[in-house]
Design a protein around this motif. Structure first.
Motif, PDB file in Angstrom:
ATOM      1  N   GLY A  22     -51.453  83.406 126.305  1.00 35.92           N
ATOM      2  CA  GLY A  22     -51.622  81.974 126.522  1.00 35.92           C
ATOM      3  C   GLY A  22     -51.521  81.186 125.233  1.00 35.92           C
ATOM      4  O   GLY A  22     -50.911  80.104 125.194  1.00 35.92           O
ATOM      5  N   THR A  23     -52.111  81.711 124.173  1.00 36.74           N
ATOM      6  CA  THR A  23     -52.026  81.037 122.873  1.00 36.74           C
ATOM      7  C   THR A  23     -50.581  80.931 122.408  1.00 36.74           C
ATOM      8  O   THR A  23     -50.152  79.883 121.901  1.00 36.74           O
ATOM      9  CB  THR A  23     -52.855  81.811 121.823  1.00 36.74           C
ATOM     10  N   ALA A  24     -49.826  82.007 122.586  1.00 39.57           N
ATOM     11  CA  ALA A  24     -48.418  82.000 122.175  1.00 39.57           C
ATOM     12  C   ALA A  24     -47.623  80.966 122.966  1.00 39.57           C
ATOM     13  O   ALA A  24     -46.809  80.216 122.397  1.00 39.57           O
ATOM     14  CB  ALA A  24     -47.826  83.395 122.363  1.00 39.57           C
ATOM     15  N   LEU A  25     -47.851  80.905 124.274  1.00 38.74           N
ATOM     16  CA  LEU A  25     -47.122  79.947 125.112  1.00 38.74           C
ATOM     17  C   LEU A  25     -47.493  78.507 124.778  1.00 38.74           C
ATOM     18  O   LEU A  25     -46.633  77.618 124.729  1.00 38.74           O
ATOM     19  CB  LEU A  25     -47.395  80.238 126.590  1.00 38.74           C
ATOM     20  N   LEU A  26     -48.784  78.261 124.553  1.00 41.16           N
ATOM     21  CA  LEU A  26     -49.224  76.898 124.252  1.00 41.16           C
ATOM     22  C   LEU A  26     -48.840  76.473 122.839  1.00 41.16           C
ATOM     23  O   LEU A  26     -48.888  75.285 122.513  1.00 41.16           O
ATOM     24  CB  LEU A  26     -50.741  76.787 124.430  1.00 41.16           C
ATOM     25  N   TRP A  40     -52.628  76.077 115.729  1.00 38.15           N
ATOM     26  CA  TRP A  40     -53.041  77.347 116.328  1.00 38.15           C
ATOM     27  C   TRP A  40     -54.446  77.270 116.910  1.00 38.15           C
ATOM     28  O   TRP A  40     -54.709  77.846 117.978  1.00 38.15           O
ATOM     29  CB  TRP A  40     -52.959  78.462 115.290  1.00 38.15           C
ATOM     30  N   ILE A  41     -55.356  76.530 116.259  1.00 35.04           N
ATOM     31  CA  ILE A  41     -56.732  76.463 116.754  1.00 35.04           C
ATOM     32  C   ILE A  41     -56.781  75.722 118.083  1.00 35.04           C
ATOM     33  O   ILE A  41     -57.556  76.072 118.978  1.00 35.04           O
ATOM     34  CB  ILE A  41     -57.653  75.789 115.710  1.00 35.04           C
ATOM     35  N   THR A  42     -55.915  74.706 118.234  1.00 32.25           N
ATOM     36  CA  THR A  42     -55.871  73.961 119.495  1.00 32.25           C
ATOM     37  C   THR A  42     -55.345  74.838 120.619  1.00 32.25           C
ATOM     38  O   THR A  42     -55.912  74.868 121.732  1.00 32.25           O
ATOM     39  CB  THR A  42     -54.983  72.713 119.354  1.00 32.25           C
ATOM     40  N   ALA A  43     -54.254  75.554 120.348  1.00 33.59           N
ATOM     41  CA  ALA A  43     -53.677  76.444 121.359  1.00 33.59           C
ATOM     42  C   ALA A  43     -54.639  77.576 121.698  1.00 33.59           C
ATOM     43  O   ALA A  43     -54.830  77.918 122.879  1.00 33.59           O
ATOM     44  CB  ALA A  43     -52.352  77.012 120.861  1.00 33.59           C
ATOM     45  N   PHE A  44     -55.251  78.163 120.689  1.00 37.72           N
ATOM     46  CA  PHE A  44     -56.168  79.282 120.906  1.00 37.72           C
ATOM     47  C   PHE A  44     -57.410  78.836 121.669  1.00 37.72           C
ATOM     48  O   PHE A  44     -57.828  79.492 122.641  1.00 37.72           O
ATOM     49  CB  PHE A  44     -56.571  79.880 119.557  1.00 37.72           C
ATOM     50  N   PHE A  45     -58.013  77.725 121.270  1.00 38.13           N
ATOM     51  CA  PHE A  45     -59.208  77.229 121.946  1.00 38.13           C
ATOM     52  C   PHE A  45     -58.912  76.927 123.409  1.00 38.13           C
ATOM     53  O   PHE A  45     -59.691  77.283 124.303  1.00 38.13           O
ATOM     54  CB  PHE A  45     -59.727  75.968 121.234  1.00 38.13           C
ATOM     55  N   THR A  46     -57.785  76.280 123.664  1.00 38.53           N
ATOM     56  CA  THR A  46     -57.422  75.927 125.037  1.00 38.53           C
ATOM     57  C   THR A  46     -57.166  77.178 125.867  1.00 38.53           C
ATOM     58  O   THR A  46     -57.565  77.248 127.043  1.00 38.53           O
ATOM     59  CB  THR A  46     -56.175  75.031 125.045  1.00 38.53           C
ATOM     60  N   ALA A  47     -56.495  78.177 125.293  1.00 34.04           N
ATOM     61  CA  ALA A  47     -56.220  79.414 126.019  1.00 34.04           C
ATOM     62  C   ALA A  47     -57.510  80.153 126.368  1.00 34.04           C
ATOM     63  O   ALA A  47     -57.675  80.645 127.487  1.00 34.04           O
ATOM     64  CB  ALA A  47     -55.300  80.318 125.194  1.00 34.04           C
ATOM     65  N   VAL A  48     -58.422  80.231 125.403  1.00 29.07           N
ATOM     66  CA  VAL A  48     -59.705  80.897 125.672  1.00 29.07           C
ATOM     67  C   VAL A  48     -60.467  80.150 126.756  1.00 29.07           C
ATOM     68  O   VAL A  48     -61.015  80.758 127.692  1.00 29.07           O
ATOM     69  CB  VAL A  48     -60.556  80.973 124.387  1.00 29.07           C
ATOM     70  N   SER A  49     -60.494  78.832 126.653  1.00 29.73           N
ATOM     71  CA  SER A  49     -61.207  78.025 127.640  1.00 29.73           C
ATOM     72  C   SER A  49     -60.609  78.187 129.033  1.00 29.73           C
ATOM     73  O   SER A  49     -61.331  78.232 130.037  1.00 29.73           O
ATOM     74  CB  SER A  49     -61.169  76.556 127.221  1.00 29.73           C
TER      75      SER A  49
END
Length: 442
Positions: A22-26, A40-49
């Protein structure tokens, strides 16, 4: 090699893999509305959430992400909800494999729990209920948004689908910047959403029990009875408490008509336990309502469903233990059944570890920021309980604090399930027992 295949590790690794994908796609430019790569922090946080079906965000979902990005987010929380429900339900059933056949038959006869032969039926039930509920809620929301609010059919259908999937999976994501505040007085929008939240969060072992024994409540499993009774108490108590604390609050229920106050209070009570949707401004709630949210978010919903928290059944067992101790009873009893000692120990373990994580997360973020303690506690419990409600400080937290929230979301979603499975699967009897002694308590 055998330890690597432990069911708890499989669940953890599968969800971690989904988060990384999900992080990679976002992170792709196509996922961002402006056509640029998201930090990266935005994509990673959103994917985890999304995978942990929490709903905490650091950017506005409807304006920051493109349609592609929103589709990715929806697929992630669909996977997080459906995958977790399936894996959690099957792990709960696979616990029986650690027993001998005779023990399994006795346990099944006494508690009326699901047997190994029910695994296929449960998986089918998960699929059918998920599709039926999401499509039904999508249809109702689409019609309402088009006919009443004037949205084009395409926009109404997309909004209906996104919020239906988010509601059933208790994800709390919304493509509206204000959540569902614009529908705070619309029963035809909030009622289908509430229904999806409750059914998705109650747990599939309960739904399976209700489907197979609907006409004979006496033969419902103890888990079903505890979950339903606990859910009823929490929903009713939360509803009355919100009315009491917010009735005259000019920032929330104060300006509303009597009927609208009832509707919004009911929605707050339902959503606070794990869904994360807001129909009123969370930041404008009284401090009493925030404290109520701490309690409801930490408990969460039913086991093996889309809900987070330490679970209703866990808290119900702990309450029964307290009652039994106060009454001087040697056994913890309810509904004509005796709660096993292993379930009692597991409940205490989940509560203690969950509380420790909340305390740890709060201390880490307080050390990193200057936000008020009550707001930090709210965000931490919301993350651990995979609720997604926010007082509005998440986006303003430093990266280290946001990473702390991602850890809490991940552990809160995967940890309690894998912990419970590990405790049950790893249970074994020792060939000896030490002498008993009673330390002083209290």
């Amino acid at each position: 090699m055998k330890s690597l295949l432990h069911p708890g590790r499989v669940v953890s690794l599968v969800f971690l893999f989904a988060i990384l994908c999900g992080t990679a796609l976002l992170s792709l430019p196509a996922a961002q509305a402006q056509g640029e790569s998201a930090p990266w922090i935005t994509a990673f946080f959103t994917a985890v959430s999304a995978v942990s079906v929490t709903g905490l965000v650091v950017v506005d979902t409807g304006t920051y992400w493109s349609t592609f990005g929103q589709v990715v987010i929806m697929l992630l929380f669909q996977l997080g909800g459906f995958g977790m429900m399936t894996l959690a339900t099957l792990l709960g059933l696979l616990v029986n494999r650690s027993f001998h056949l005779r023990t399994k038959l006795i346990a099944q006869a006494e508690s009326h729990v699901l047997g190994l032969g029910d695994i296929t039926s449960v998986a089918k039930l998960v699929l059918v209920v998920t599709l039926v509920m999401e499509l039904a809620v999508m249809l109702l929301l689409t019609l309402r948004l088009h006919l009443t609010y004037g949205l084009a059919w395409g926009d109404a259908a997309w909004s209906g689908l996104f919020h239906a999937v988010s509601a059933f999976n208790n994800a709390g994501f919304s493509i509206h910047g204000d959540g569902l505040v614009r529908y705070a007085t619309d029963a035809l929008v909030l009622t289908p959403v509430m229904s999806a939240i409750v059914i998705g969060g109650i747990g599939f072992p309960v739904l399976y029990d209700l489907r197979s024994k609907w006409t004979d409540p006496r033969h419902w499993s103890l888990h079903t009875k505890l979950t339903l009774s606990g859910t009823a108490v929490l929903l009713g108590g939360g509803f009355l408490a919100v009315l009491l604390f917010e009735w005259s609050n000019p920032g929330t229920l104060g300006p509303m008509a009597w009927a609208d106050k009832m509707l919004s209070a009911a929605f707050v009570s339902v959503s606070a336990r794990t869904a994360g949707f807001n129909a009123i401004d969370i930041g404008a709630l009284t401090h009493e309502s925030w404290a109520l949210h701490y309690f409801l978010m930490f408990i969460g919903g039913g086991s093996a469903g889309t809900a987070g928290g330490v679970k209703v059944g866990t808290v119900a067992i702990l309450a029964l233990m307290v009652i039994a101790e106060i009454r001087g009873r040697p056994d913890v009893e309810v509904f004509g059944r005796r709660v096993g000692s292993s379930a009692q120990r597991q409940a205490i373990t989940v509560l203690v570890l969950g509380s420790a994580l909340v305390v740890l997360g709060t201390l880490v973020i307080l050390r990193d920021t200057d936000f008020p303690t009550d707001e930090v506690i709210f965000e931490v419990i919301s993350a651990f309980g995979t609720v997604g409600l926010s007082t509005g400080i998440t986006a303003d937290l430093p990266e280290t604090s946001q990473l702390m929230l991602t850890l809490l979301m991940y552990v809160g979603r995967v940890g309690t399930i894998t912990l419970a499975a590990s405790l049950a699967l790893g249970e074994h009897r020792m060939p000896y027992r030490y002498p008993e002694e009673h330390p002083i308590v209290g």
